[in-house]
Structures are given as structure tokens and as C-alpha cells.
Design a protein around this motif. Structure first.
Motif, PDB file in Angstrom:
ATOM      1  N   ARG A  66     -90.184  29.437 -78.512  1.00  0.00           N
ATOM      2  CA  ARG A  66     -91.053  30.678 -78.164  1.00  0.00           C
ATOM      3  C   ARG A  66     -90.046  31.426 -77.299  1.00  0.00           C
ATOM      4  O   ARG A  66     -88.961  31.044 -77.092  1.00  0.00           O
ATOM      5  CB  ARG A  66     -92.270  30.195 -77.192  1.00  0.00           C
ATOM      6  N   HIS A  67     -90.365  32.723 -77.278  1.00  0.00           N
ATOM      7  CA  HIS A  67     -89.936  33.731 -76.623  1.00  0.00           C
ATOM      8  C   HIS A  67     -89.741  33.474 -74.868  1.00  0.00           C
ATOM      9  O   HIS A  67     -90.877  32.967 -74.380  1.00  0.00           O
ATOM     10  CB  HIS A  67     -90.078  35.312 -76.899  1.00  0.00           C
ATOM     11  N   LEU A  68     -88.683  33.515 -74.413  1.00  0.00           N
ATOM     12  CA  LEU A  68     -88.657  33.452 -72.911  1.00  0.00           C
ATOM     13  C   LEU A  68     -89.418  34.527 -72.309  1.00  0.00           C
ATOM     14  O   LEU A  68     -89.421  35.798 -72.841  1.00  0.00           O
ATOM     15  CB  LEU A  68     -86.927  33.687 -72.518  1.00  0.00           C
ATOM     16  N   THR A  69     -89.868  34.392 -71.161  1.00  0.00           N
ATOM     17  CA  THR A  69     -90.760  35.254 -70.579  1.00  0.00           C
ATOM     18  C   THR A  69     -90.314  35.305 -68.893  1.00  0.00           C
ATOM     19  O   THR A  69     -89.649  34.587 -68.489  1.00  0.00           O
ATOM     20  CB  THR A  69     -92.181  34.874 -70.462  1.00  0.00           C
ATOM     21  N   TYR A  70     -90.462  36.400 -68.342  1.00  0.00           N
ATOM     22  CA  TYR A  70     -90.427  36.465 -67.167  1.00  0.00           C
ATOM     23  C   TYR A  70     -91.188  35.383 -66.083  1.00  0.00           C
ATOM     24  O   TYR A  70     -90.646  34.762 -65.220  1.00  0.00           O
ATOM     25  CB  TYR A  70     -91.019  37.866 -66.467  1.00  0.00           C
ATOM     26  N   MET A  79     -93.633  22.542 -66.619  1.00  0.00           N
ATOM     27  CA  MET A  79     -94.077  23.015 -67.826  1.00  0.00           C
ATOM     28  C   MET A  79     -94.332  24.181 -68.124  1.00  0.00           C
ATOM     29  O   MET A  79     -93.824  25.094 -67.501  1.00  0.00           O
ATOM     30  CB  MET A  79     -95.818  22.778 -67.323  1.00  0.00           C
ATOM     31  N   SER A  80     -94.273  24.968 -69.361  1.00  0.00           N
ATOM     32  CA  SER A  80     -94.214  25.960 -69.846  1.00  0.00           C
ATOM     33  C   SER A  80     -95.348  26.698 -69.813  1.00  0.00           C
ATOM     34  O   SER A  80     -96.432  26.322 -69.288  1.00  0.00           O
ATOM     35  CB  SER A  80     -94.169  25.855 -71.430  1.00  0.00           C
ATOM     36  N   HIS A  81     -95.242  28.077 -69.478  1.00  0.00           N
ATOM     37  CA  HIS A  81     -96.454  28.937 -69.331  1.00  0.00           C
ATOM     38  C   HIS A  81     -96.862  29.330 -70.374  1.00  0.00           C
ATOM     39  O   HIS A  81     -97.871  29.831 -70.560  1.00  0.00           O
ATOM     40  CB  HIS A  81     -95.744  30.158 -68.317  1.00  0.00           C
ATOM     41  N   GLU A  99     -84.545  39.922 -67.883  1.00  0.00           N
ATOM     42  CA  GLU A  99     -84.884  41.437 -68.220  1.00  0.00           C
ATOM     43  C   GLU A  99     -83.695  41.916 -69.468  1.00  0.00           C
ATOM     44  O   GLU A  99     -84.457  42.557 -70.261  1.00  0.00           O
ATOM     45  CB  GLU A  99     -84.419  42.459 -67.279  1.00  0.00           C
ATOM     46  N   ARG A 100     -82.716  41.451 -69.616  1.00  0.00           N
ATOM     47  CA  ARG A 100     -81.666  41.726 -70.674  1.00  0.00           C
ATOM     48  C   ARG A 100     -81.977  41.261 -71.774  1.00  0.00           C
ATOM     49  O   ARG A 100     -82.290  41.980 -72.829  1.00  0.00           O
ATOM     50  CB  ARG A 100     -80.428  40.948 -70.253  1.00  0.00           C
ATOM     51  N   LEU A 101     -82.744  40.028 -71.771  1.00  0.00           N
ATOM     52  CA  LEU A 101     -83.283  39.439 -72.970  1.00  0.00           C
ATOM     53  C   LEU A 101     -84.358  39.941 -73.436  1.00  0.00           C
ATOM     54  O   LEU A 101     -85.015  40.134 -74.691  1.00  0.00           O
ATOM     55  CB  LEU A 101     -83.218  37.748 -72.785  1.00  0.00           C
TER      56      LEU A 101
END
Length: 181
Positions: free
Chosen positions: A17-21, A1-3, A56-58
Motif C-alpha cells: 500500500r502507499h505510505l501515509t503520513y 499495526m498499519s493505519h 512529504e517527499r514520497l
């Protein structure tokens, strides 16, 4: 599931959506389950440590942007699209990288998701003029996706990227804002 279910854009079946940690566990679980699909074309992060460096790079580097393609109803991650080497000024360009996860492959979800990322990249958020995809010539699925999204073949780059232990040839596919209907 997505956060997160806050999408930047949506289509009939997916949202981006943007990728997150916080996506690390879900992303790496899907990447491990998709190793056979991805090899030898790409190697997304499969451990928490690899994902932390990747994210972190993204997230922190303004010359990159990472997106997740998620199923709208469940929020489950179907794949990812990265825009690397974003250059502003007179160039207004970026290089795309992408991958589907095994459970979503062949269902058209990445076509829908990549089209959403393209619209986002050419829209006011990034205001790019050109996107480029570099694909190994035998990666038929990736080339088919580029074609479905309107990219044109522009050239061939020998020994372009170091992948799976060797320098690999790539075809260059590109799309400019004026080509999008």
C-alpha cells in the motif's frame, strides 16, 4: 499495526500500500528497532521530524512513490519500497530503494513485496518500462533480493551515493518490463 488495510496488490503473505503520513509512529519505531540491520547500508527516518520530511517527499512529489510492504493478516509493516526519480516520456524509468525491518528480515516477505511493487510499477498505474536498483557491492542481502526478483547486473558506479558519511560505490541492477515473466 498499519493505519490502512486497503492494499494496492496482495500476495500469499503480504500486501503493498502507499505510505501515509499516519504511518510515522509505526515506521519510526520499526526503523529504530532495525538500526543494526540497516547500518551501514541505509538510514530510514527514526524520528517524527525525519519521517515527516521523508513522507512529504514520497507523497507530494510526483517523481516519487512510497510503498509499505505489510503482512496480510496483521497489517504489520514488514518493510518499504520507494520508487525515486520517476521519469515519464521516452525514458519511463524509476530507481528503487528498499529496506526490511528486523522482525521481517530473512522471511521472504520483502521478496514477495518487491515483486508486487514491480508489477504495480510496470502495470497501468505507473506504466514504467525500466526499474533500477543501486546497491553497495558488499550488501549481500540487497543484491540477493535484486537477483531473486530478476534484476540483472548492468554496471558499477564509483562514489555514487553519499551514505553513512562517505561517497559509496554502487552496483547498478536493472529490470525491464519485458524481463518479467
Amino acid at each position: 499495526m498499519s493505519h490502512s488495510t486497503t492494499f494496492l496488490a496482495t500476495g500469499p503473505r503480504v500486501g503493498i500500500r502507499h505510505l501515509t503520513y499516519a504511518d510515522g509512529e509505526a515506521f519510526t519505531t520499526l526503523a529504530r528497532a532495525s538500526r543494526e540491520l540497516h547500518h551501514p547500508w541505509l538510514a530510514p527516518p527514526v524520528t517524527a521530524e525525519q519521517y515527516a520530511v521523508y513522507a512529504e517527499r514520497l507523497i507530494e512529489d510526483s517523481s516519487r512513490a512510497g510503498f509499505l510492504v505489510c503482512e496480510r493478516d496483521s497489517g504489520r509493516i514488514a518493510g518499504y519500497v520507494n520508487i525515486n526519480n520517476i521519469v515519464k516520456g521516452a525514458f519511463l524509468s524509476g530507481a528503487l530503494g528498499y529496506g526490511a525491518f528486523a522482525h521481517a528480515a530473512g522471511k521472504g516477505l520483502m521478496t514477495e513485496g518487491l515483486r508486487l511493487v514491480i508489477a504495480y510499477a510496470f502495470g497501468p498505474a505507473l506504466a514504467l518500462h525500466r526499474l533500477e536498483i543501486n546497491v553497495q557491492p558488499r550488501n549481500a542481502a540487497s543484491i540477493a533480493l535484486a537477483r531473486r526478483c530478476g534484476f540483472r547486473l548492468e554496471g558499477f558506479s564509483p562514489d555514487f551515493l553519499y551514505i553513512d558519511g562517505a561517497w559509496r560505490d554502487h552496483e547498478r541492477w536493472a529490470l525491464t518490463r519485458d524481463m518479467v515473466r
